[in-house]
Design an enzyme around this catalytic site. Structure first.
Site, PDB file in Angstrom:
ATOM      1  N   GLU A  85      -4.330  -1.851  15.442  1.00 14.78           N
ATOM      2  CA  GLU A  85      -4.502  -0.673  14.593  1.00 14.78           C
ATOM      3  C   GLU A  85      -5.983  -0.330  14.447  1.00 14.78           C
ATOM      4  O   GLU A  85      -6.810  -1.205  14.208  1.00 14.78           O
ATOM      5  CB  GLU A  85      -3.904  -0.944  13.200  1.00 14.78           C
ATOM      6  CG  GLU A  85      -3.971   0.272  12.273  1.00 14.78           C
ATOM      7  CD  GLU A  85      -3.468  -0.025  10.857  1.00 14.78           C
ATOM      8  OE1 GLU A  85      -2.880   0.870  10.256  1.00 14.78           O
ATOM      9  OE2 GLU A  85      -3.666  -1.159  10.362  1.00 14.78           O
ATOM     10  N   GLY A 121      -5.994  -9.571   5.446  1.00 15.43           N
ATOM     11  CA  GLY A 121      -5.830  -9.749   4.002  1.00 15.43           C
ATOM     12  C   GLY A 121      -4.407 -10.150   3.643  1.00 15.43           C
ATOM     13  O   GLY A 121      -4.189 -11.080   2.863  1.00 15.43           O
ATOM     14  N   GLY A 126      -2.571  -3.363   2.458  1.00 12.74           N
ATOM     15  CA  GLY A 126      -3.945  -3.458   2.926  1.00 12.74           C
ATOM     16  C   GLY A 126      -4.000  -3.948   4.365  1.00 12.74           C
ATOM     17  O   GLY A 126      -3.100  -3.668   5.161  1.00 12.74           O
ATOM     18  N   SER A 127      -5.045  -4.677   4.667  1.00  9.53           N
ATOM     19  CA  SER A 127      -5.297  -5.070   6.054  1.00  9.53           C
ATOM     20  C   SER A 127      -4.414  -6.243   6.475  1.00  9.53           C
ATOM     21  O   SER A 127      -3.904  -6.999   5.659  1.00  9.53           O
ATOM     22  CB  SER A 127      -6.758  -5.475   6.211  1.00  9.53           C
ATOM     23  OG  SER A 127      -6.975  -6.729   5.594  1.00  9.53           O
ATOM     24  N   ARG A 128      -4.285  -6.391   7.776  1.00 10.40           N
ATOM     25  CA  ARG A 128      -3.510  -7.502   8.322  1.00 10.40           C
ATOM     26  C   ARG A 128      -4.130  -8.853   7.977  1.00 10.40           C
ATOM     27  O   ARG A 128      -3.415  -9.745   7.504  1.00 10.40           O
ATOM     28  CB  ARG A 128      -3.382  -7.310   9.835  1.00 10.40           C
ATOM     29  CG  ARG A 128      -2.512  -8.318  10.528  1.00 10.40           C
ATOM     30  CD  ARG A 128      -2.216  -7.804  11.929  1.00 10.40           C
ATOM     31  NE  ARG A 128      -1.508  -8.765  12.740  1.00 10.40           N
ATOM     32  CZ  ARG A 128      -1.060  -8.505  13.974  1.00 10.40           C
ATOM     33  NH1 ARG A 128      -1.269  -7.308  14.506  1.00 10.40           N
ATOM     34  NH2 ARG A 128      -0.414  -9.414  14.667  1.00 10.40           N
ATOM     35  N   LYS A 172      -4.152  -6.807  -9.466  1.00 12.89           N
ATOM     36  CA  LYS A 172      -5.498  -7.132  -9.006  1.00 12.89           C
ATOM     37  C   LYS A 172      -6.128  -5.793  -8.635  1.00 12.89           C
ATOM     38  O   LYS A 172      -5.740  -5.175  -7.637  1.00 12.89           O
ATOM     39  CB  LYS A 172      -5.398  -8.093  -7.808  1.00 12.89           C
ATOM     40  CG  LYS A 172      -6.716  -8.729  -7.394  1.00 12.89           C
ATOM     41  CD  LYS A 172      -7.438  -7.854  -6.399  1.00 12.89           C
ATOM     42  CE  LYS A 172      -8.693  -8.498  -5.844  1.00 12.89           C
ATOM     43  NZ  LYS A 172      -9.523  -7.468  -5.154  1.00 12.89           N
ATOM     44  N   GLU A 219       2.287  -4.941   3.144  1.00 10.40           N
ATOM     45  CA  GLU A 219       2.342  -3.857   4.117  1.00 10.40           C
ATOM     46  C   GLU A 219       0.986  -3.836   4.778  1.00 10.40           C
ATOM     47  O   GLU A 219      -0.043  -3.674   4.104  1.00 10.40           O
ATOM     48  CB  GLU A 219       2.628  -2.551   3.384  1.00 10.40           C
ATOM     49  CG  GLU A 219       2.936  -1.410   4.313  1.00 10.40           C
ATOM     50  CD  GLU A 219       2.628  -0.086   3.657  1.00 10.40           C
ATOM     51  OE1 GLU A 219       3.093   0.147   2.543  1.00 10.40           O
ATOM     52  OE2 GLU A 219       1.872   0.682   4.276  1.00 10.40           O
ATOM     53  N   CYS A 246      -1.062   4.615   6.490  1.00  8.25           N
ATOM     54  CA  CYS A 246      -0.404   3.539   7.239  1.00  8.25           C
ATOM     55  C   CYS A 246       0.573   4.106   8.249  1.00  8.25           C
ATOM     56  O   CYS A 246       0.987   3.412   9.169  1.00  8.25           O
ATOM     57  CB  CYS A 246       0.292   2.575   6.287  1.00  8.25           C
ATOM     58  SG  CYS A 246       1.058   3.395   4.896  1.00  8.25           S
TER      59      CYS A 246
END
Lengths: 523, 523
Positions: free
Chosen positions: B390, B242, B238-240, B182, B262, B299
Site C-alpha cells: 500500500e 502499527g 492505522g498502519s500495518r 487512545k 484495519e 483505506c
C-alpha cells in the site's frame, strides 16, 4: 476395513508403519499397525482442499445438507464394527459409545436443518436510494461465505462426537469449508472407520475429493497443517499447552488465522446455603456421580466446589466422601492422560494447604483412575493460583468460604471457564443474583440445580468460554451457532442481477430470513 | 474549551506539557499544548473501566440507545468550534469535515436503532423437553453479553468518524463495553472536544464515570493499555506495522484478546473489455477523481487497476493521465503520512519494471501530495510482491494483462483487501462471473461500476476483509454488524425465572426477534 491408511481425497496411502493402538483396559496393542502422515501428505491434502474450496463453498445449501445427512447415514451404517473398535481403543462402555454415535449423527443432521433454514448466511439487503440527498445510496447486499480449508484436531475423550466427524468437522462442512482432520493416535481405528464413511459420502454426493482428507499425522505434520497458507482456520479440542502451541503457530503465519481451541476448564460449582441446608446428603452423592462419570474425562467435569463452611457442608462432604470412597477405579483413555492425572492428584495431595477428603477404590488395571476429593480454604486458594489448574479426570477441590462475599472473591479470581453451576433453592436467589454478573463474564454456560457434564446439542447451547477454557470465547464448539466460526461476510454493491449470489436475489429464492433496510423478514 | 487535558472518567488531569498540534497546511503549531498520558493514567482509566463494566453491560438497551443519541447530540452541539479545529488540524476542507460530523452522529444513531430492534442480543431459547427419552432436555437460553473494557486507537484520516467517537467507539458502547480511547496526536484538539462531549453524555445519562476515558497517550502507554488484564478487546485503524504490533501484544498476554485492526488495502479495480471499449475516456477521468479525493487518504483508495493491454486501455490511460496531470497538490494529514507517501511513490518511480504515466501538479505547501499514476505488466507484478504494498495517498498502479485469465492470476496473487471494483457492461458479465469466486475470498466488498471510496453506514455494509486489510475478516468496522465484535454468548440452563436476564424471559419483554426451538420469531 481398517488398514492403517492415510486418506487423502479419494485415495489411500501408507507410509512406514509406525504404531499400534493400545487397549487402555489391558495395555495390549490392537491390530493393525497404523501409518503416519508427514509433510508430503500435508502438502497433498492442502493442495486438494484448496482446489475444492470454491466449488464446495458455492454449493447450494440443500446439497450441503444432504452431504451432512449422508455422512450421518454412512457412520451409522458401519454398525457394530465401529462400536466395538471404539470400545477397544478407549475403554469407554458400550452405552456411552452408542450414545456418542447418536450424538455425532444428530449434530450432522442439526447442521443440515440449519442450512435449510437459511439464517446462517446472514442475508442482508439495503436497497438503493437513488433520490437520497446529498448522495444517493447504492444497492448493498451481504451474505456470508466459507473461510476456506479448515484443519480439525480431534479430542481423545470423544472418539466420535469431537473427533473425525465431530462438531468442528460438521460445523466446517456446514459452512462450506473443506476439512483436513489430524487423526488422534488414541483411537486410530475408530478414526479411520469414520474417515472412510466421510470419504464415501463425498463420493456419493459427487463432491470434489479435496473436501475431506484424514491424516493420522506426526506432531510436526500437525504443525505444518496449521502453518500452511491454504488453511484458513483451525478447530482443536485438547490440552492447554497443545492449544496454545497451535495459537502461536497460527498467529506467527504471514497471514494469521483463527484457532478455535477448547482447552482447559475446572467448572466451578457453587452450593448456596438454603439448598445445602435442605439436601446436603443427596447433593454430595449426586455431585460425585457427575465427577466420576466416564472417569471424569469431560471438559465440563466439576473440578471445583465453593460453599460456606459449617455443619451443612460437613454433611455434604461426608456424603460425597462416602460416594467417592465407593467409586470404582475406571480405565482412562490413554497412558498419557492417566499419568497426567496421577501427577495432578499427587500435587494436590502433597500441597500443604490441601486436605485429602476421600479417594476412590484402588485401581487394578494399568491405566485406571482412582477418584480424589480434596479440600482447602478460600484464603489458601487465593494465595496459590496453581490450585486452579485443571486436573483432567475425577478429581475435585472443595473450597470453603466464610460467606458468599468470599465466594464472589474466589469466582472473581478464577480464569475463564466453560461452565459454572449454581445449586440453590428459592431463598438463595437473592444471593445468586449478586454472583451472576461476575459469573457471566467468566463462563460460557451457567446452569442451575444440575451438573455440568452432559452438553445438549441444540440451538441454545454455548460450549465455549473466556480464555483459557477456549481460545475464543466469542463462539461455541457445540450447537447450531458453531457454523459461525467458519464464515465471514461479503458485501455486494450495485451488483447486476446475474452476478448476485442466489440467496441475495430479489424474490428470496432460498426462502430464508433476510434483513431488508434494517427490518428482519422471515423467509 | 480545549485545555490539552487527559480525561479519565469524570476528571481531567494534566501531565508535563509535551506537544502541540500542527496545521498541515502551514506547518504552524496550534495552541494550546497537549499533555500525554503515561502508565499512571493507564492504570486509573483501566481500573475505572473495569469498575463500570458490569453495570454498563447490564443496562437495558433503551438506556444505552439514549446514551448513544446523547453523544451524537453533544457532538453536534459543539458547533463550529469543532469544525474549525478539525480543519486546522487536518487540512481537510470544511464540506468534508461537516459531512464527517454528520456521519459520526449518524452511526451513533444507527446503533441506537440496532439496540432497540434487539437482534444484536442473539436471543435463543430451546425449551425443556422433560419427557424426552432417553434423557430429558433442560431449558436452555442464550443471550449475548459485552466483552468488557475496549481500547480504541483512532485513525488519523477520519478525525471524527474513525476517531474518539467513531465507529469502533460507537459499536463498543452499543455492545455495553466501556471504552478507553487512545487519542491520536494528529488531531488532539478535535479529539479533546469530542471526548468532552462523550464525558458530558455519560454525566447526562447518569452512567458510571468509567464508561469512558480519553488518553492522548505515548506509544508505551498505548501498548500498556492493550496489555492490561482488564481490557478485553482492541479496535485500531492505522498502519500495518502499527496494527501488527498490537496484535502481537494482545496475543502475548496471559489472556489473549481480540484485536480488530484495519490496516492495509490497495483495492483493485478491474476494467472489463466491453466497458473499456464503450467509455474509456470517461472512466479514466472518474477513476482519477476517486484516486485524488482527499489526497487519496482513504483505506478504500483505488491503488491498483487491472486491464487488458490495447487501444482501449491506451484511451483510458491518456484520459487518466490528463486528469492526473491537472490534479491539484493537496495537503496531507501529517508530516509522517506525507513522508511515507513520498517514499512509496519514489520506490515505484524508481522500480525498473514500473513506468511513470503521470504526476499531479507540483506541491507548493510543506506537506502536499503530488498525485502519481504508474504502469507495469502482470508478469512484472507477479514477480515482485513489493509492488503490491500500500502507498497511502493518491498513487495508483495500472497492471496490464494479456487476457482476463491473466487478470485472474493477478487477483489470486493479491493479499486480502477491503474492496474490489468491477467496471463492466452487460457483455462483460460472463467473464466477471469467473473472477467472482476468487474475489469473494480476497475482499470484504465487491462493487460494480462505482468507485471504492465512500463507505455507506448501514446494515448491509462490510468494511473489513481478509488479512492484511484487517486482522479479522470475520467482522466489519462500519455498519450495524460491527456491534458483534464486542459481544459473546452466554447460555443459561434451567435458570429460575427471577434470575433470567430480562430479554430471555417468557413473554419476550424486549419484543425482540428470538429463535425458539430452532424457529426464528419476530418480536
Amino acid at each position: 476395513m481398517i488398514t492403517g491408511a492415510i486418506l487423502i481425497g479419494r485415495e489411500e496411502t501408507h507410509t512406514q508403519a509406525s504404531y499400534a493402538a493400545i487397549n487402555p483396559a489391558t495395555g495390549a496393542a490392537l491390530e493393525p499397525r497404523f501409518t503416519t502422515a508427514g509433510l508430503p501428505e500435508v502438502e497433498r491434502a492442502c493442495a486438494l482442499a484448496d482446489e475444492a474450496a470454491v466449488a464446495f463453498a458455492e454449493l447450494d445449501p440443500e446439497t450441503r445438507a444432504v452431504f451432512l445427512e449422508t455422512i450421518a447415514d454412512e457412520i451409522v451404517a458401519i454398525g457394530d464394527i465401529l462400536i466395538e473398535r471404539a470400545i477397544a481403543e478407549t475403554g469407554l462402555p458400550r452405552a456411552r459409545i452408542e450414545g456418542e454415535r447418536g450424538r455425532t449423527a444428530g449434530q450432522l443432521r442439526l447442521f443440515a436443518q440449519v442450512l435449510r433454514e437459511g439464517s446462517w448466511a446472514g442475508l442482508t439487503i439495503d436497497p438503493a436510494l437513488p433520490e437520497r440527498a446529498p448522495l444517493p445510496r447504492p444497492d448493498l447486499r451481504v451474505r456470508k461465505v466459507a473461510l476456506g480449508p479448515v484443519v480439525v484436531f480431534g479430542a481423545s475423550n470423544f472418539p466420535l462426537a469431537f473427533s473425525v466427524a465431530g462438531g468442528d468437522t460438521a460445523a466446517a462442512f456446514a459452512a462450506g469449508c473443506p476439512v483436513i482432520v489430524k487423526g488422534h493416535s488414541a483411537h486410530p481405528g475408530t478414526g479411520e472407520l469414520v474417515a472412510r464413511a466421510i470419504q464415501r459420502a463425498v463420493a456419493l454426493c459427487h463432491l470434489p475429493e479435496g473436501v475431506f482428507s484424514y491424516l493420522p499425522a506426526t506432531r510436526e505434520a500437525g504443525t505444518a497443517l496449521v502453518a500452511d497458507h491454504r488453511v484458513k482456520a483451525v478447530g482443536f479440542t485438547g490440552s492447554r499447552p497443545g492449544g496454545m502451541a497451535l495459537m502461536r503457530t497460527a498467529a506467527a503465519r504471514p497471514e494469521p488465522i483463527p484457532v478455535y481451541a477448547e482447552m482447559s476448564s475446572i467448572n466451578p460449582v457453587v452450593l448456596f446455603p438454603a439448598a445445602l441446608a435442605a439436601r446436603a446428603e443427596a447433593l454430595g452423592a449426586a455431585f460425585v456421580g457427575s465427577l466420576t462419570m466416564g472417569a471424569g474425562q469431560f471438559c465440563t467435569n466439576p473440578g471445583l466446589v465453593i460453599a460456606i463452611d459449617g455443619p451443612d457442608l460437613d454433611t455434604f462432604l461426608a456424603s460425597a466422601s462416602a460416594a467417592m470412597g465407593g467409586s470404582a477405579a475406571q480405565d482412562m483413555l490413554t497412558p498419557g492422560i492417566h499419568s497426567a492425572y496421577v501427577e495432578g492428584v499427587s500435587a494436590l495431595a502433597g500441597h500443604g494447604a490441601v486436605t485429602t477428603l476421600a479417594r476412590g477404590v484402588e485401581p487394578t488395571g494399568p491405566h485406571q483412575a482412582q477418584g480424589a476429593l480434596f479440600r482447602t480454604t478460600a484464603a489458601d486458594f487465593l494465595a496459590d493460583p496453581a490450585l486452579g489448574a485443571e486436573v483432567f479426570g475425577s478429581s475435585s477441590l472443595v473450597i470453603t468460604v466464610t460467606d458468599m462475599a468470599e465466594a464472589l472473591k474466589v469466582i472473581a479470581a478464577l480464569e475463564g471457564q466453560l461452565t459454572a453451576t449454581l445449586i440453590l433453592d428459592a431463598e438463595d436467589e437473592a444471593e445468586a443474583a449478586l454472583l451472576l454478573p461476575v459469573l457471566e463474564r467468566k463462563v460460557g454456560r451457567i446452569l442451575v440445580n444440575g451438573w455440568p457434564t452432559g452438553v445438549e446439542v441444540c440451538h441454545a447451547m454455548v460450549h465455549g468460554g473466556p480464555f483459557p477454557s477456549t481460545s475464543d470465547g466469542r463462539t461455541t464448539s457445540v450447537g447450531a451457532s458453531a457454523i459461525e466460526r467458519f464464515l465471514r461476510p461479503v458485501c455486494y454493491q450495485n451488483m447486476p442481477f446475474a452476478l448476485l449470489p442466489e440467496g441475495l436475489r430479489d424474490g428470496n429464492p432460498w426462502n430464508a430470513p433476510r434483513r431488508i433496510d434494517g427490518v428482519l423478514k422471515l423467509g
